[in-house]
Design an enzyme around this catalytic site. Structure first.
Site, PDB file in Angstrom:
ATOM      1  N   CYS A 121      48.062  -4.278  39.046  1.00 46.00           N
ATOM      2  CA  CYS A 121      47.798  -4.772  37.690  1.00 46.00           C
ATOM      3  C   CYS A 121      47.320  -6.236  37.693  1.00 46.00           C
ATOM      4  CB  CYS A 121      48.999  -4.538  36.796  1.00 46.00           C
ATOM      5  SG  CYS A 121      48.523  -4.315  35.073  1.00 46.00           S
ATOM      6  N   HIS A 229      50.689   1.007  37.189  1.00 47.42           N
ATOM      7  CA  HIS A 229      51.988   0.553  37.701  1.00 47.42           C
ATOM      8  C   HIS A 229      52.716   1.644  38.458  1.00 47.42           C
ATOM      9  CE1 HIS A 229      52.215  -3.429  35.899  1.00 47.42           C
ATOM     10  NE2 HIS A 229      51.394  -2.917  35.015  1.00 47.42           N
ATOM     11  N   GLU A 231      54.781   1.175  40.896  1.00 46.03           N
ATOM     12  CA  GLU A 231      56.127   0.731  41.265  1.00 46.03           C
ATOM     13  C   GLU A 231      57.202   1.300  40.334  1.00 46.03           C
ATOM     14  OE1 GLU A 231      54.037  -1.092  39.521  1.00 46.03           O
ATOM     15  OE2 GLU A 231      55.286  -1.737  37.816  1.00 46.03           O
TER      16      GLU A 231
HETATM   17  N1  LIG Z   1      48.306  -9.378  31.963  1.00 46.20           N
HETATM   18  C1  LIG Z   1      47.268  -8.561  32.521  1.00 46.20           C
HETATM   19  C2  LIG Z   1      47.840  -7.691  33.623  1.00 46.20           C
HETATM   20  C3  LIG Z   1      48.716  -6.623  33.061  1.00 46.20           C
HETATM   21  C4  LIG Z   1      50.007  -6.458  33.818  1.00 46.20           C
HETATM   22  O1  LIG Z   1      50.186  -6.845  34.959  1.00 46.20           O
HETATM   23  N2  LIG Z   1      50.963  -5.877  33.120  1.00 46.20           N
HETATM   24  C5  LIG Z   1      52.309  -5.811  33.651  1.00 46.20           C
HETATM   25  C6  LIG Z   1      53.336  -6.115  32.595  1.00 46.20           C
HETATM   26  C7  LIG Z   1      53.332  -5.005  31.606  1.00 46.20           C
HETATM   27  C8  LIG Z   1      54.293  -5.224  30.454  1.00 46.20           C
HETATM   28  O2  LIG Z   1      55.523  -5.302  30.678  1.00 46.20           O
HETATM   29  O3  LIG Z   1      53.787  -5.316  29.327  1.00 46.20           O
HETATM   30  C9  LIG Z   1      46.619  -7.654  31.483  1.00 46.20           C
HETATM   31  O4  LIG Z   1      47.175  -7.546  30.380  1.00 46.20           O
HETATM   32  O5  LIG Z   1      45.579  -7.052  31.793  1.00 46.20           O
END
Ligand SMILES: N[C@@H](CCC(=O)NCCCC(=O)O)C(=O)O
Length: 263
Positions: A121, A229, A231
């Site tokens: 991500c 994701h 993981e």
């Molecule tokens: N911020 C970037 C990458 C998205 C990301 O890594 N999301 C992980 C967290 C997800 C959550 O808990 O909302 C984008 O928005 O593209």
């Protein structure tokens, strides 16, 4: 993430996991979400070690001499657009420039050394930027794009629900792990790859054309990035598990190869 048996005994390969710099409880924390570390430990069979977001204060060579692999996690923060030549606006926020200053050079150093890398991500977006690509923001507002953001829920299992089709490119690196064709993944992002870095190959796309996975063209080993994701469900979802198992196999192979070379 289902609970697994922690087995930190023995000579397990070590995976460096760069942290976010976050503020809560009145302190600044170098922090990493648990599910990434648990997937590395319980599915990849490696020992995760969190790397603080100290940027140039770190000795990247010393880290990469000890690390058998590198995992780049997701985060709600975004890569600062100044890293790919664009001016910051509220649409690109929130930022974590301490993390950017750590991961972007670390990615380049790891690729130079052939250290197996799995980018997830935000980490996948960092891989593209580190190699000269760019990011587009608020993609749900772009014409002909789907909404790739997390479902509107406060329940994490609902937010990380597996619900989006992606199509894996036949003959690519990812198809060697997951097979070619469609698979279902989760989706929690509002940014995506804009200009694809020259050194990257597209490995999967969403139905709206959003690039969902890449590989590093000249990498001899495991060097993959995914926008979703794996993981979160690595203990129970077959597609997710296969990715972390393949990463584990690659880092053990890297250790064996490196060990032989070092003798
Ligand atoms: N911020 C970037 C990458 C998205 C990301 O890594 N999301 C992980 C967290 C997800 C959550 O808990 O909302 C984008 O928005 O593209």
């Amino acid at each position: 993430m289902t609970s697994g048996a922690w087995d930190m005994s023995g000579d397990r390969p070590l995976v460096a996991v760069p942290a976010d710099l976050k503020t809560f409880e009145g302190y600044r924390w170098h922090a990493c979400a648990a599910q990434y570390l648990e997937a590395v430990a319980r599915v990849s069979g490696a020992m995760p070690v969190v790397i603080p977001a100290l940027g140039g204060e770190l000795d990247y060579s010393a880290i990469l001499e000890r690390a058998d692999g590198l995992l780049l996690t997701g985060s709600r923060s975004n890569v600062h657009p100044g890293n790919y030549g664009e001016a910051p606006t509220p649409a690109y926020e929130p930022f974590d420039e301490a993390r950017d200053a750590t991961t972007l050079p670390l990615i380049r150093a790891a690729l130079e050394r052939g250290v197996p890398m799995f980018a997830i991500c935000r980490g996948y977006q960092e891989l593209n930027v580190a190699l000269g690509g760019s990011i587009v923001t608020e993609i749900q507002d772009l014409p002909d794009r789907m909404d790739h953001r997390a479902p509107d829920s406060t329940i994490q299992d609902e937010r990380f629900a597996i619900r989006q089709r992606i199509d894996i490119r036949p003959g690519g690196r990812l198809s060697e792990i997951l097979g070619a064709g469609p698979v279902q993944v989760n989706s929690l992002h509002r940014q995506a790859i804009g200009r694809l870095a020259d050194g990257l190959e597209v490995e999967a796309t969403a139905e709206d054309g959003t690039i969902e996975a890449v590989s590093v063209r000249d990498a001899t080993g495991f060097a993959l990035g995914v926008q979703w994701h794996p993981e979160y469900w690595a203990g129970s979802d077959s597609t997710s598990r296969k990715l972390f198992e393949a990463f584990g196999a690659a880092i053990r192979g890297n250790r064996t190869a490196y060990g032989a070379a070092a003798e």
